[in-house]
Each structure stands twice: as C-alpha cells, then as structure tokens.
Design a protein around this motif. Structure first.
Motif, PDB file in Angstrom:
ATOM      1  N   GLU A 285       0.837  -1.193  -0.034  1.00  0.00           N
ATOM      2  CA  GLU A 285      -0.260  -0.228  -0.198  1.00  0.00           C
ATOM      3  C   GLU A 285       0.942   1.225   0.031  1.00  0.00           C
ATOM      4  N   LEU A 286       2.113   1.276   0.690  1.00  0.00           N
ATOM      5  CA  LEU A 286       2.534   1.858   0.544  1.00  0.00           C
ATOM      6  C   LEU A 286       3.932   2.414  -0.673  1.00  0.00           C
ATOM      7  N   PHE A 287       3.807   1.195  -1.338  1.00  0.00           N
ATOM      8  CA  PHE A 287       4.209   2.024  -3.074  1.00  0.00           C
ATOM      9  C   PHE A 287       2.973   2.298  -3.553  1.00  0.00           C
ATOM     10  N   GLU A 294       2.193  10.502  -3.968  1.00  0.00           N
ATOM     11  CA  GLU A 294       0.862  10.906  -2.583  1.00  0.00           C
ATOM     12  C   GLU A 294       2.277  11.124  -1.467  1.00  0.00           C
ATOM     13  N   ARG A 295       2.512  12.809  -1.668  1.00  0.00           N
ATOM     14  CA  ARG A 295       3.574  13.223  -1.118  1.00  0.00           C
ATOM     15  C   ARG A 295       4.876  12.848  -0.359  1.00  0.00           C
ATOM     16  N   LEU A 300       8.626   9.689   2.119  1.00  0.00           N
ATOM     17  CA  LEU A 300       9.614   8.158   2.814  1.00  0.00           C
ATOM     18  C   LEU A 300      10.281   6.710   2.148  1.00  0.00           C
ATOM     19  N   ILE A 301       9.467   6.605   0.645  1.00  0.00           N
ATOM     20  CA  ILE A 301       9.854   5.795  -0.467  1.00  0.00           C
ATOM     21  C   ILE A 301      11.194   6.060  -0.450  1.00  0.00           C
TER      22      ILE A 301
END
Length: 386
Positions: A285-287, A294-295, A300-301
């Motif tokens: 979901e984060l990726f 999404e900024r 974070l990545i």
C-alpha cells in the motif's frame, strides 16, 4: 597425532575432489590431478570411493579440442545426496528439498505468527519437513541433513541462535532441538551469510573474488564473500550494518538503540512512520501511494532509497568488493527501486576513486536464495565431516 593428521588430509582431499567434480563436471581424472597436484593413484582411489557410494557416474565423451578421441569423464549424480534448506523469518517459514546442484526439487511455504515461541516453531519445522518429504515421495535415505538460515546473531559452530530481534529469540539451541525431533544433523547460520553462499555457488556472485551482499527488507544487513569464503568476524556477526548508528537522536530501533541505519530503510520502520501520516496496512500500500504521487509516501520511500545508496557506498569503502548484490524483500517485491538506488549511488554517493571498481547487481536467486544456501550449507558440512 600423525594418524589424526593423515585422516584430516584424506578428508580434505576427498572434499577438494568432490567440489571440483561438482563445479566443473564433466571432467577427467587427469584434469583433477593437474588442478590439485594429487597423484593419479590418489585421484583414482577417491573417485572409486565416491562412485561406489553412488555420488558419481562415468561417461564417455569426445575430448575437448576434437581429434575424435573419447575420454572417460566424471559427473555427479545430482539426486544422490539431498538436503533440507529452511528459511526462517518472523512471518514465514520456507522449506525446500535441495539436490547437489542447489536445485529445489520440492518446497513449501508456511505462515508464522510473530509471537510464536521458539519451541513451537522448531516443532512445526520438523513436522512440515516430514509432511513435505512424504507428499513428494522423497527417498529419506538420501537426506543427509538440514540447514537453517535466519536473521540475527548465530553461533554457527554450535547451532545456537544467540540473538534475533526479528524472531524475539535469545540463546535458542536450534540445531540440538531440531536434531532431537528429526534425527538429522542440523547446521544453522545467519540468513544473509547462507544467501551469499547460494549466490556465490549458483547465482549472481559466480566468478567474483570479493562480493558484498546487502539485504533490505524486514531488517538491513550484509555479508561478504572473499575468495569463495564467507567472512564471519570473531563471533560470526560481521555484516550487521543495519545496527550502525546514523543519528544518535534518531528513531528507536528494535534493538533498543536510537538512530540505527535500518530504522530509515526496513519495512516495519517505513510502515510505522507512514502510519503517523496516513493509515497504511502493508508495504504494498505504501508503494501504491508513492506511485499515485502521494507526497508523504514519496518522501518516505525516496529517503529509504537514499540511505540504501549510502549503505552501498559505505560497504564499498570498507571492503572494496568487485560486486555488490542487492537482495531482500524490498528489492524482490519492488524491482523498480533497484535502478533508482544504483543511479543514486553512482551519481551522488559513490566515492570517486572507487566508482569504476565495482558493479551493482540484483540477486539472481531472489526468494529461493536462503533455502538453497541453507541446503548447500548442510551438504558442505556433511562432506567436510564425513
């Protein structure tokens, strides 16, 4: 003492011949004698023993260079010896049956709850090995042992898990306990060290003299192979780069220290930071949020990728390898980040005098690497002790 030394030399000679045939098959007796400096009589004796025990077969082939002459060449019977390779992580167990060439001929993956006790996990490994061999009609007479690779500090000589943050284990006598359950000899080591062994024997590190393997996933670590041997350090903990301090005032690590390198890269830390900004249930979901622009996710990545590139430069400066292998769950699940990390490393962080001295490659064995490496480790232990 003299008898002991002679027995040791015989075992070493046998192992040397075995490894040459395994890695260079098909090969002639004369070629083995030339490479090792052993007498033709010694080579014939060792080959005779290995053939009688079912490890080798002889074939007649036209010798290299033509002229039509046939030569008797030696090759391995791959299924003559089988071993069990086990990858143990905080959320899964992966078990494979591995042949002499490191081929996985049967395997199974099993979920593991993070709070499962060491005893329960070890008993379940034993039960699943039994089920896997029966389900695939494996001749257990050919199984020579079990190898286990897991995250943490391992006393590989005694088979004891000294400390594993991911598993929550401390001083667990894994080899002894698993042998009691299964009856097989058990070898245990750090997961990245067995992964490096697999890549050296069968994957991305073939032909390399000095390879650094980096793992980015639920933790951050490294392993170094020098001239075919794994560099271990005094307590087999060489390579724990994830616990080098980046910022003494930084985030708290699972190990209890603040500002460890892995708190800027590993999956749990990324998800913890993300959930302070936006609800996220998984690294996928984060990726997805990053791909959607999404900024907060991009920040974070991108920060994690920067620290991955910094890690490569630090490893190169410390060990001067000719190859750096990127592995682990982040690289395996999201291969698109590998090119980004490579570009970042070469463009911003690689030290100029060393920039042309190394290559960065992906793991070739991916999710099978620890299982294959663990199985081959067990075989190496068997043949060196036999």
């Amino acid at each position: 003492m003299k008898k002991h030394d002679q027995d040791f030399m015989k075992r070493q000679n046998r192992l040397t011949v075995f490894e040459i045939i395994k890695n260079q098959q098909p090969i002639s007796r004369a070629s083995i004698a030339k490479q090792t400096g052993m007498s033709p009589t010694t080579i014939s004796r060792i080959v005779g023993e290995l053939t009688e025990e079912g490890y080798l077969l002889e074939t007649e082939q036209v010798s290299p260079g033509g002229l039509g002459r046939k030569s008797t060449l030696l090759a391995m019977v791959d299924a003559a010896v089988l071993s069990v390779g086990v990858e143990l992580d905080w959320h899964r167990i992966h078990i494979g049956i591995v042949d002499l060439q490191g081929n996985v001929i049967a395997d199974g993956r099993y979920p593991r709850s993070a709070n499962e006790s060491a005893d329960a996990t070890i008993e379940r490994i034993g039960a699943e090995i039994d089920r896997l061999t029966k389900a695939n009609d494996i001749d257990c007479a050919r199984l020579i042992g079990i190898g286990v690779g897991l995250p943490g500090i391992v006393d590989n000589a005694k088979g004891v898990v000294v400390f594993s943050v991911q598993l929550g284990w401390k001083n667990v006598r894994l080899a002894e306990r698993l042998k009691e359950i299964t009856g097989y000899d058990v070898a245990v080591d750090n997961e990245l060290k067995v992964k490096a062994l697999a890549e050296h024997l069968k994957g991305a590190a073939i032909g390399s003299n000095r390879t650094a393997l980096l793992g980015f996933g639920n933790g951050v670590g490294s392993a170094l192979i020098v001239e075919g041997e794994i560099y271990r350090g005094k307590t087999n903990s060489a390579g724990e780069i994830g616990h080098t301090t980046i910022d003494p005032n930084g985030m708290l690590c699972d190990c209890g220290k603040a500002g460890c390198l892995q708190t800027y890269i590993n999956i749990n830390s990324l998800l913890s930071e993300a959930n302070k900004l936006h609800p996220v249930r998984s690294i996928e979901e984060l990726f997805e949020a990053r791909r959607a622009g999404e900024r907060w996710a991009m920040y974070l990545i991108d920060r994690a990728l920067m620290y991955m590139a910094i890690t490569i430069n630090n490893i190169v400066c410390m060990y001067n390898p000719d190859s750096v292998i990127l592995s682990g769950e982040l690289a395996d699940k999201f291969p698109e980040i590998v090119d980004e990390v490579v570009d970042l490393c070469y463009s911003r962080f690689a030290w100029e005098p060393l920039r042309e001295s190394f290559q960065i490659v992906r793991s070739e064995l991916h999710e099978q690497a620890v299982t294959i490496g663990s199985g081959l480790m067990s075989q190496n232990r068997f043949f060196s002790l036999e």
